[in-house]
Structure formats: structure tokens, C-alpha cells
Design an enzyme around this catalytic site. Structure first.
Site, short mmCIF file in Angstrom:
data_model
loop_
_atom_site.label_atom_id
_atom_site.label_comp_id
_atom_site.label_asym_id
_atom_site.label_seq_id
_atom_site.Cartn_x
_atom_site.Cartn_y
_atom_site.Cartn_z
N GLU A 1 9.33 6.42 -7.29
CA GLU A 1 8.51 5.55 -6.44
C GLU A 1 9.27 5.40 -5.13
O GLU A 1 10.26 4.69 -5.07
CB GLU A 1 8.31 4.23 -7.16
CG GLU A 1 7.01 3.58 -6.81
CD GLU A 1 7.11 2.81 -5.53
OE1 GLU A 1 6.93 3.43 -4.46
OE2 GLU A 1 7.39 1.62 -5.59
N LEU A 2 8.82 6.12 -4.08
CA LEU A 2 9.68 6.34 -2.92
C LEU A 2 9.17 5.76 -1.60
O LEU A 2 9.68 6.12 -0.55
CB LEU A 2 9.87 7.86 -2.73
CG LEU A 2 10.44 8.60 -3.93
CD1 LEU A 2 10.58 10.08 -3.61
CD2 LEU A 2 11.77 8.02 -4.35
N SER B 1 14.61 5.02 -1.70
CA SER B 1 14.33 5.89 -0.55
C SER B 1 14.06 7.33 -0.98
O SER B 1 14.47 7.76 -2.07
CB SER B 1 15.52 5.86 0.41
OG SER B 1 16.67 6.34 -0.25
N GLU C 1 3.30 3.43 -12.53
CA GLU C 1 3.79 2.24 -13.21
C GLU C 1 2.67 1.21 -13.24
O GLU C 1 1.67 1.35 -12.56
CB GLU C 1 5.01 1.69 -12.48
CG GLU C 1 6.17 2.67 -12.47
CD GLU C 1 7.44 2.03 -11.95
OE1 GLU C 1 7.66 2.07 -10.73
OE2 GLU C 1 8.20 1.46 -12.77
N CYS D 1 7.21 -1.03 -0.33
CA CYS D 1 6.88 0.39 -0.27
C CYS D 1 5.42 0.60 0.08
O CYS D 1 5.08 1.52 0.80
CB CYS D 1 7.21 1.04 -1.60
SG CYS D 1 6.63 0.08 -2.99
N GLN E 1 9.18 -5.32 3.96
CA GLN E 1 10.03 -4.49 3.09
C GLN E 1 9.30 -4.25 1.76
O GLN E 1 9.70 -4.71 0.70
CB GLN E 1 11.36 -5.19 2.85
CG GLN E 1 12.12 -5.46 4.15
CD GLN E 1 13.17 -6.53 3.97
OE1 GLN E 1 14.35 -6.26 4.04
NE2 GLN E 1 12.78 -7.76 3.71
N ASN F 1 14.15 -4.79 -2.65
CA ASN F 1 13.03 -5.53 -2.05
C ASN F 1 12.26 -6.37 -3.07
O ASN F 1 11.77 -7.45 -2.74
CB ASN F 1 12.11 -4.58 -1.28
CG ASN F 1 11.58 -3.46 -2.12
OD1 ASN F 1 12.19 -3.08 -3.13
ND2 ASN F 1 10.46 -2.91 -1.74
N TYR F 2 12.15 -5.87 -4.31
CA TYR F 2 11.53 -6.65 -5.40
C TYR F 2 12.44 -6.54 -6.63
O TYR F 2 12.08 -5.87 -7.61
CB TYR F 2 10.11 -6.14 -5.70
CG TYR F 2 9.13 -6.60 -4.67
CD1 TYR F 2 8.48 -7.83 -4.81
CD2 TYR F 2 8.90 -5.87 -3.52
CE1 TYR F 2 7.61 -8.30 -3.84
CE2 TYR F 2 8.04 -6.33 -2.54
CZ TYR F 2 7.40 -7.55 -2.71
OH TYR F 2 6.55 -8.02 -1.74
N PRO F 3 13.60 -7.19 -6.60
CA PRO F 3 14.59 -6.95 -7.66
C PRO F 3 14.09 -7.29 -9.06
O PRO F 3 14.38 -6.56 -10.01
CB PRO F 3 15.74 -7.87 -7.25
CG PRO F 3 15.56 -8.12 -5.80
CD PRO F 3 14.08 -8.09 -5.55
N THR G 1 17.46 9.37 -1.51
CA THR G 1 18.14 9.11 -2.78
C THR G 1 17.31 9.64 -3.94
O THR G 1 17.85 10.20 -4.90
CB THR G 1 18.41 7.61 -2.95
OG1 THR G 1 19.07 7.13 -1.77
CG2 THR G 1 19.31 7.33 -4.14
N GLY G 2 15.98 9.49 -3.84
CA GLY G 2 15.10 9.98 -4.90
C GLY G 2 15.22 11.49 -5.10
O GLY G 2 15.24 11.98 -6.24
#
Ligand code: NAD
Length: 494
Positions: free
Chosen positions: A264-265, A243, A475, A298, A296, A166-168, A246-247
Site C-alpha cells: 500500500e504505497l 513509500s 485491505e 495515502c 498525510q 501517518n495512521y500508526p 521502500t515498497g
């Protein structure tokens, strides 16, 4: 080539010239060990526009080995020199900003204006942490006259950065900029749908003077490339954004090596509008809190908790605002771009279809769309679900799309219960003219950041991160350096 020329060339040919397509290892492009390739799609048209290396454990091994060598060089580089190189990287990003923004727009589906903002923010992140590189001091501790005691603030070593789609660029840079400032090296695994800007930033860093091996990038899937990276015992900190599922898996993967972790989920962040709030400010804030980046984000304001006295007026104005938004291909200057993938579009659509099936009042939107010019692409209409009960799935689950859940409250206690009523706790916005209400709510709402009367207030200088299932660690801000440094206490008998 000007940006307009680049854009018209893309629409004529369906490709962009000069895109990197291999891993970036040891200071330059590196072909995937197994030679596998993947395609990247333009979400605004739903077609592939480029391909790139699909990495595996062998590529990760090469990258981590390179980053170990990079760490030895970089951690011994004088802080003032690290500072100069990170500042030079910021300048190069600004010089290449338009090219980076077009690539980001095509890869992610966001609007060009949003991509420009992300690239500008990434340059600022390098500058901000450049300014910290030569200020990472320890402290002197008083043990009395028989000892001298002090602490050293040391870099942790090789760090891994698992980046979402979403923020590559900005999510990547908010991890690697403080890591580099601290003297760490990094191995980056971009998301499989948005690989290109990470490769371009790695190249810019080399041009800025970063020694080869300090930043390596391996592209590919989470399972083939991400999993071996986070399991590698040579990695001393993992920064993961993505997500919850996955986290949690990453947390289990790092446990055997006792590797440091920042998670950061995501969230289900509330915007609370009290009875004395400025209605137009609430409406403007809520529209952009949920429809920026097509929802999109978080920290998107995906829930609006509104006092009953304002509910009807706010809802009606929100519907007008949502209907006025122009949705289309990011390079054509719309208000809202595409969602990142066809599978993600299907997920959003499924959430809303289930809401419709259980009788939720969908006051606007509720359908996928196509780009008006091309008839293609993966778009979702700005959608508002009204007057939801606290236990509705659309209140509890992160949809990660342009779907706002509205909840109504009657008093402050109920507002707090609703605000804290999900398993997430990332961000919150409070709209009120009463400073006491604002300060009380700032304490009572569980979140990593609370803004008052402006949902997107603040920037890279503020620490960012969540509580509960939104993750842990911070962060951005000076707190963003903590994960990449460790304290060592030293004493000398005198
Ligand atoms: P994801 O969590 O699966 O992927 C995020 C990153 O993790 C990607 O780079 C991916 O390749 C990598 N990854 C996947 N499996 C891995 C593994 N086993 N080990 C190491 N790395 C691995 O997210 P997604 O499938 O792209 O999106 C699904 C959902 O995640 C979204 O619907 C949204 O809810 C959430 N999401 C949140 C954020 C955020 O900013 N917090 C960003 C993107 C997605």
C-alpha cells in the site's frame, strides 16, 4: 487519570506516564538485545517526550521464533474462541480509547479528534474481523459420484506488518485483525517515529486472552529492524504500507523466499468536480480530502480537477476555507495538526519552494508555521496551487502534506486523461448530479476505490488498496482476509 488531567500533566512535565518503552515479545516487554534506545518526538512541540527500544536482527529473530510458536497454538485454537478474543480486544480498546488517543496524538502530530477516530475505527476493525473468524469456510466441489472433493481455507503462517507513521494504530490493526481472525500470527515493526500504540495494542491483546507469541512487536528503524523482518524465510506474508521506494525494496527482499506481499504505497488521488456539481459540497469535500491529517494520507484527495465553468468560484471558496482552518498542537483542539517530523516538513517545504521557483500560482499558504501558543512545532500552512498543467511536478509527485494541486478541464475525456495521468491509482472522488456521468467515471478512472459526492465515504467494510504504483492487494472488507488465508484442495476416492 482523566484525559484533561493527562493532557495538562503532559504540558507541565513534557512527558506522559506509563508509556511502554521495550519491544513486546512472547507476551510481555522485552529489552532490546543490544540495549540501544531511540527518542520519540512530539511534532506539535518539536521536542522528544519519550524513548523506546531500537531493535535489530537479533530482536527480530527472537520475535519471529516466538511468532512461530504462537502460530502453532493460534492456528489450532477453535475459530469461535478466536472470535471471542478479538471481540474482547475491541472492548478493551474502547475502554482505553482516551489514553490511546492522547498517545497517538503526541506521537504522530495529528489532532486529538483525528486520533479518537482512528482508535474507534481500530476497535471496529477487531469486531469486524472477529465476526469473520468463524466463517472462513471452504467449499464442496462436485467431481461426480466417484470422488468427494472440498477445499480448506488455511492460515498462511507467520505474517509481518511494516507500519507507517501517518495512521500508526489503524494501519496496524487493519493488517493484524484479519491475520488473527484467519489464525495467523504476526510480527509488527511500527514506524520509527510512532512506536507506542502498537506496543499498547499488543498488551491489550494479551489482556483480551490472546496466547503469548501470537503478536510480537519490535520497534526501531526500517533498516535495522524492518529489513531483517521482511527477509526472514519463516515469514509467509508481508503487509507493507509506506513509500514507493521502500515498497520496491521490500518486494525485492521477499522475492528470494517467494513470500506473499501486500503493498500500500500512496497516491495522488483526484477529486473531479463536473460542471453540474454542488459547489459547496465540492469545496467541503476537497478541503477535508486534502487537509485531514495535515494531508498525510495515502488516499488524500491531493488533486482537484475542476470544470472550467466552476473553477473561479471553487478556487475562491477553497481559499476562504483553507485560511479559516486553525492549525496547532493536536492536544489543543485545532482543525489541523502538525506534520510528523522535521525532515518531512522540510520535504513538503521543498516541494512548494520548487513550485514557487517555476512560477506556480500559490493562492494560499506556501509556508511552514509554528504553534501559536508555544512558538514551536512542525506545521505547514494549508496550501493551494492553482491551475497546474498536467506535467507539473506538484501534479505528478506525492507531497504527502497539506498541499492541494488544482487542475482545470473542459470535457469528460480531458478529465479522464488528467485523472489517470499520474503513476498512482489509489482513490478518486466524483462530484456530479448526473448519475450517468458518475457511473461512467467510476469505470473510466483507474483507482482502487471511487466515491461519488462524498470523498471519505465508506469505512472498514470496503476493500481498500491501489493499482499501478499505489501497490497491490486489498485491505479492509472481506477481501482483507484473502492475504492471510490460502486454499487447499482435498479429494477422496469413494
Ligand atoms: P518509508 O516507506 O520509508 O517507511 C514506512 C515503514 O517502512 C516504516 O515502518 C519504516 O521503518 C519501514 N522501512 C523503511 N525501510 C525499510 C526496509 N528497508 N525494510 C523494511 N521496512 C522498512 O516511509 P517514510 O520515510 O516514513 O515516509 C516517506 C514517504 O512515504 C512519505 O513522504 C510518503 O510519501 C510515503 N508514505 C506513505 C504512506 C502511505 O500510507 N502509503 C505512509 C507513510 C509514508
Amino acid at each position: 487519570m482523566t484525559v484533561d488531567h493527562r493532557i495538562s500533566t503532559y504540558f507541565e512535565t513534557g512527558t506522559l506516564p506509563n508509556l511502554p518503552g521495550d519491544h513486546f515479545i512472547n507476551g510481555g516487554p522485552a529489552v532490546a538485545y543490544a540495549g540501544e534506545r531511540m527518542q520519540s518526538f512530539d511534532p506539535g512541540r518539536g521536542v522528544a517526550f519519550a524513548d523506546f527500544a531500537a531493535g535489530d536482527a537479533a530482536d527480530i529473530d527472537r520475535a519471529v521464533t516466538s511468532s512461530e510458536r504462537g502460530f502453532a497454538i493460534w492456528s489450532a485454537t477453535p475459530p469461535a474462541q478466536r472470535c471471542a478474543i478479538l471481540n474482547a480486544a475491541a472492548q478493551l480498546i474502547r475502554a482505553e480509547a482516551e489514553h490511546l488517543a492522547v498517545v497517538e496524538c503526541l506521537d504522530s502530530g495529528k489532532t486529538l479528534a483525528e486520533a479518537r477516530g482512528d482508535i474507534a475505527g481500530s476497535a471496529r476493525l477487531f469486531e469486524y474481523y472477529a465476526g469473520a473468524a468463524d466463517k472462513l469456510d471452504g467449499r464442496s466441489i462436485n467431481l461426480g459420484n466417484d470422488n468427494a472433493a472440498f477445499t480448506l481455507r488455511e492460515p498462511v503462517g507467520v505474517t509481518a506488518h511494516i507500519v507507517p507513521w501517518n495512521y500508526p494504530t489503524s494501519t496496524l490493526v487493519r493488517g493484524i485483525a484479519p491475520a488473527l481472525a484467519a489464525g495467523c500470527s504476526a510480527v509488527v515493526k511500527p514506524a520509527e517515529t510512532t512506536p507506542f500504540t502498537a506496543l499498547m495494542i499488543a498488551d491489550l491483546l494479551i489482556r483480551a486472552g490472546l496466547p503469548a507469541g501470537v503478536v510480537n512487536v519490535v520497534t526501531g528503524t526500517g533498516l535495522a529492524a524492518g529489513a531483517p523482518l521482511v527477509r526472514d524465510p519463516r515469514v509467509r506474508h508481508v503487509t507493507f504500507t509506506g513509500s514507493v521506494a521502500t515498497g520496491v525494496g521490500v518486494m525485492q527482499s521477499v522475492a528470494p523466499n517467494v513470500t506473499g506481499l501486500t503493498l500500500e504505497l500512496g497516491g495522488k488521488s483526484p477529486l473531479l468536480a463536473f460542471g453540474d456539481a454542488d459547489v459547496d459540497a465540492v469545496v467541503e469535500g476537497a478541503l477535508w480530502a486534502i487537509f485531514s491529517n495535515a494531508g498525510q494520507i495515502c488516499s488524500a484527495g491531493s488533486r482537484l480537477l475542476v470544470h472550467r465553468s466552476l473553477h473561479a468560484e471553487v478556487r475562491d471558496k477553497l481559499v476562504l476555507g483553507a485560511k479559516a482552518l486553525r492549525v496547532g498542537h493536536g492536544l489543543r483542539g485545532p482543525d489541523m495538526g502538525a506534520v510528523n517530523s522535521s525532515s518531512h516538513l522540510a520535504k513538503i517545504d521543498d516541494h512548494v519552494a520548487c513550485a514557487r521557483a517555476r512560477g506556480v500560482d500559490i493562492v494560499t499558504g506556501g509556508m511552514s508555521l509554528v504553534d501559536q501558543d508555544s512558538g514551536d512545532g512542525w506545521f505547514y500552512a494549508p496550501t493551494i496551487l492553482d491551475d497546474l498543467p498536467a506535467n507539473d511536478d506538484a501534479v505528478l509527485q506525492e507531497i504527502f502534506g497539506p498541499v492541494l494541486a488544482v487542475q482545470v478541464f473542459d470535457d469528460e475525456d480531458e478529465a479522464v486523461t488528467l485523472a489517470n495521468g499520474t503513476e498512482f491509482a489509489l482513490a478518486a472522488g466524483i462530484y456530479t448530479k448526473d448519475i450517468s456521468t458518475a457511473l461512467r467515471m467510476a469505470r473510466r478512472v483507474d483507482a482502487g476505490q471511487v466515491t461519488v459526492n462524498d470523498y471519505w465515504a465508506g469505512g472498514i467494510e470496503l476493500p481498500f488498496g491501489g493499482n499501478r504504483k499505489s501497490g497491490f492487494g486489498r485491505e479492509k472488507g472481506l477481501e482483507g482476509l484473502d492475504a492471510y488465508t490460502r486454499s487447499k484442495a482435498v479429494t477422496l476416492a469413494v
